[in-house]
Motif scaffolding. Structure first.
Motif, short mmCIF file in Angstrom:
data_model
loop_
_atom_site.label_atom_id
_atom_site.label_comp_id
_atom_site.label_asym_id
_atom_site.label_seq_id
_atom_site.Cartn_x
_atom_site.Cartn_y
_atom_site.Cartn_z
N PHE A 1 30.44 80.47 28.45
CA PHE A 1 30.77 79.12 29.28
C PHE A 1 32.31 78.68 29.13
O PHE A 1 32.74 78.90 28.00
CB PHE A 1 29.77 78.07 28.33
N PHE A 2 32.53 77.91 30.11
CA PHE A 2 34.12 77.76 30.08
C PHE A 2 34.08 76.34 30.45
O PHE A 2 33.67 75.92 31.58
CB PHE A 2 34.91 78.73 30.72
N ALA A 3 34.97 75.54 29.84
CA ALA A 3 34.86 74.19 30.12
C ALA A 3 36.18 73.37 29.39
O ALA A 3 36.43 74.16 28.23
CB ALA A 3 33.68 73.31 29.94
N ASP A 4 36.53 72.30 29.76
CA ASP A 4 37.54 71.67 28.87
C ASP A 4 36.95 70.26 28.46
O ASP A 4 37.30 69.31 29.17
CB ASP A 4 38.69 71.30 29.97
N PRO A 5 36.01 70.25 27.51
CA PRO A 5 35.39 68.71 27.19
C PRO A 5 36.37 67.58 26.82
O PRO A 5 36.12 66.54 27.10
CB PRO A 5 34.49 69.31 26.22
N VAL A 6 37.61 68.05 26.36
CA VAL A 6 38.50 67.05 25.83
C VAL A 6 39.06 66.26 27.00
O VAL A 6 39.15 65.02 27.01
CB VAL A 6 39.66 67.61 24.90
N GLY A 7 39.35 67.08 27.99
CA GLY A 7 39.88 66.34 29.10
C GLY A 7 38.77 65.71 30.01
O GLY A 7 39.14 64.45 30.58
N ALA A 8 37.44 66.00 29.84
CA ALA A 8 36.48 65.61 30.67
C ALA A 8 36.21 64.17 30.04
O ALA A 8 36.00 63.07 30.97
CB ALA A 8 35.15 66.32 30.60
N THR A 9 36.23 64.10 28.74
CA THR A 9 36.10 62.62 28.07
C THR A 9 37.35 62.05 27.95
O THR A 9 37.13 60.47 27.92
CB THR A 9 35.61 62.88 26.50
N ASP A 10 38.56 62.34 28.44
CA ASP A 10 39.72 61.55 28.73
C ASP A 10 39.61 61.18 30.21
O ASP A 10 41.06 61.46 30.61
CB ASP A 10 40.69 62.26 28.04
N LYS A 11 38.69 60.63 31.03
CA LYS A 11 38.83 60.41 32.17
C LYS A 11 39.57 61.50 33.18
O LYS A 11 40.21 61.26 34.22
CB LYS A 11 39.73 59.16 32.43
N GLN B 1 41.56 63.76 32.53
CA GLN B 1 42.78 64.11 32.34
C GLN B 1 42.85 65.66 31.97
O GLN B 1 42.97 65.75 30.45
CB GLN B 1 43.75 63.31 31.62
N TRP B 2 42.90 66.56 32.55
CA TRP B 2 42.61 68.04 32.08
C TRP B 2 43.79 68.43 30.98
O TRP B 2 44.97 68.19 31.32
CB TRP B 2 42.51 68.94 33.23
N THR B 3 43.24 69.19 29.94
CA THR B 3 44.26 69.97 29.01
C THR B 3 44.63 70.98 29.55
O THR B 3 45.60 71.71 28.75
CB THR B 3 43.80 69.57 27.66
N HIS C 1 40.08 70.23 40.21
CA HIS C 1 39.75 70.99 39.49
C HIS C 1 40.52 71.31 38.22
O HIS C 1 41.49 70.89 37.81
CB HIS C 1 39.58 72.51 40.27
N ASP C 2 39.45 71.65 37.17
CA ASP C 2 40.01 71.68 35.79
C ASP C 2 41.12 73.01 35.65
O ASP C 2 41.98 73.10 34.54
CB ASP C 2 39.11 71.60 34.77
N GLY C 3 41.33 73.82 36.34
CA GLY C 3 42.10 75.00 36.46
C GLY C 3 41.48 76.27 35.57
O GLY C 3 42.33 77.15 35.33
#
Length: 321
Positions: free
Chosen positions: A140-150, A152-154, A298-300
């Motif tokens: 699985f690949f995702a950026d949950p920190v960015g998702a919870t910060d409106k 703003q992808w990390t 897209h989160d990149g």
């Protein structure tokens, strides 16, 4: 994001991470259109130890063959206790609605299959079926920190170095029934008050975490079967889409498309999500695009590069100090 943070701690039957589902994958076997791969990952805190799965629980993959969201075919995996640094698994196949509803019904199609504790996969094959169970790199690949910060992808994939306990089954398409269009879901049945009860479930990616808003909803959701999804949750899912800015009629249609929560799959096609789910499918960005109407960039992130070319396909586990 996805199923990695749902279920745990919501009820006494879901406290144990070994009984918690992270993701479900269903896809056409690469290079062989007559076979399907079913994979369910559990235990998002999997250690490099021999204690990543619960021998008292039952890990089940259910198949709906006629579109009514009721299981007609069930593959059930049970594990032995760990003894002398070894563990085995058995796979039982129950066909027919009555048999699928009876946890003791069905035929054993694979017995005494060794569980892999190390990096080199131990695979058991018999009668057209292949089976693997053991620690693996989480695909699985995702950026949950960015998702919870409106959103703003990390740019950081939180799951890049994480492990899960993977249960992977290769089956002939004929074992899924004569109709190539099926629905698949996974559940874990856990011991509670002297009986086995449903403690966690998974179908499409991200449903529980993204649509169920409170602990009561999560508890009910994870302990019910998909056939009850629309009557109990259609209005709540519709509200989530309305809150995201969709007009009422569009929100209702989107909610209906997600319920009942089964991973729909046509085994004549290797297309990928929403036809089943490949290990490389970018399901998080697909889901965010659906929810936001394409407003979120897209989160990149990209699929993990440690996937294996052959069964069990999940990459070797990360070695943490």
């Amino acid at each position: 994001m996805a199923h990695h943070v749902s279920g745990l701690g919501i009820s006494p039957t879901s406290m144990d991470p070994r009984s918690h589902i992270t993701d479900l994958y269903v896809f056409q076997k690469p290079g062989d259109v007559s076979k399907t791969i079913l994979a369910v990952d559990v235990n998002p805190t999997s250690p490099i130890t021999d204690d990543a799965v619960d021998h008292e629980s039952v890990y089940e993959l259910g198949v709906d063959t006629d579109g009514d969201a009721v299981t007609d075919i069930a593959f059930r995996v049970r594990f032995s206790p760990v003894r002398d640094n070894g563990q085995t698994a058995s796979v039982q196949l129950a066909t027919g609605r009555d048999a699928a509803a009876d946890l003791d019904a069905g035929d054993t199609i694979l017995a005494d299959a060794p569980v892999t504790f190390g990096s080199e996969p131990q695979v058991t094959a018999d009668g057209g079926f292949r089976f693997f169970a053991g620690l693996r790199s989480d695909p699985f690949f995702a950026d949950p920190v960015g998702a919870t910060d409106k959103f703003q992808w990390t740019g950081k994939d939180f799951f890049a170095d994480k492990n899960v306990f993977g249960i992977v089954l290769e089956v002939p398409n004929s074992a899924l029934g004569p109709n190539p269009r099926v629905g698949v879901w996974a559940r874990v049945l856990v011991p509670h008050d002297g009986r086995l009860v449903q403690g966690d479930r998974a179908g499409r990616p991200g449903i529980d975490n993204n649509f169920n808003q409170d602990d009561d909803d999560k508890r009910v959701w994870n302990q019910q079967e998909p056939s009850h999804d629309r009557e109990r949750f259609l209005g709540k899912f519709t509200h989530v889409f309305e809150h995201a800015g969709h007009p009422a009629d569009r929100a209702a249609a989107l909610a209906e498309s997600l319920l009942p929560d089964l991973l729909t799959y046509d085994y004549t096609s290797g297309e990928g999500f929403p036809n089943g789910r490949n290990l490389t499918d970018d399901v998080i960005n697909m889901g965010i695009a659906q929810l936001s109407g394409g407003a979120v960039p897209h989160d990149g992130l990209r699929p993990h590069t440690d996937l294996l070319a052959d069964f069990p396909y999940l990459g070797n586990p990360h070695q943490h100090g």
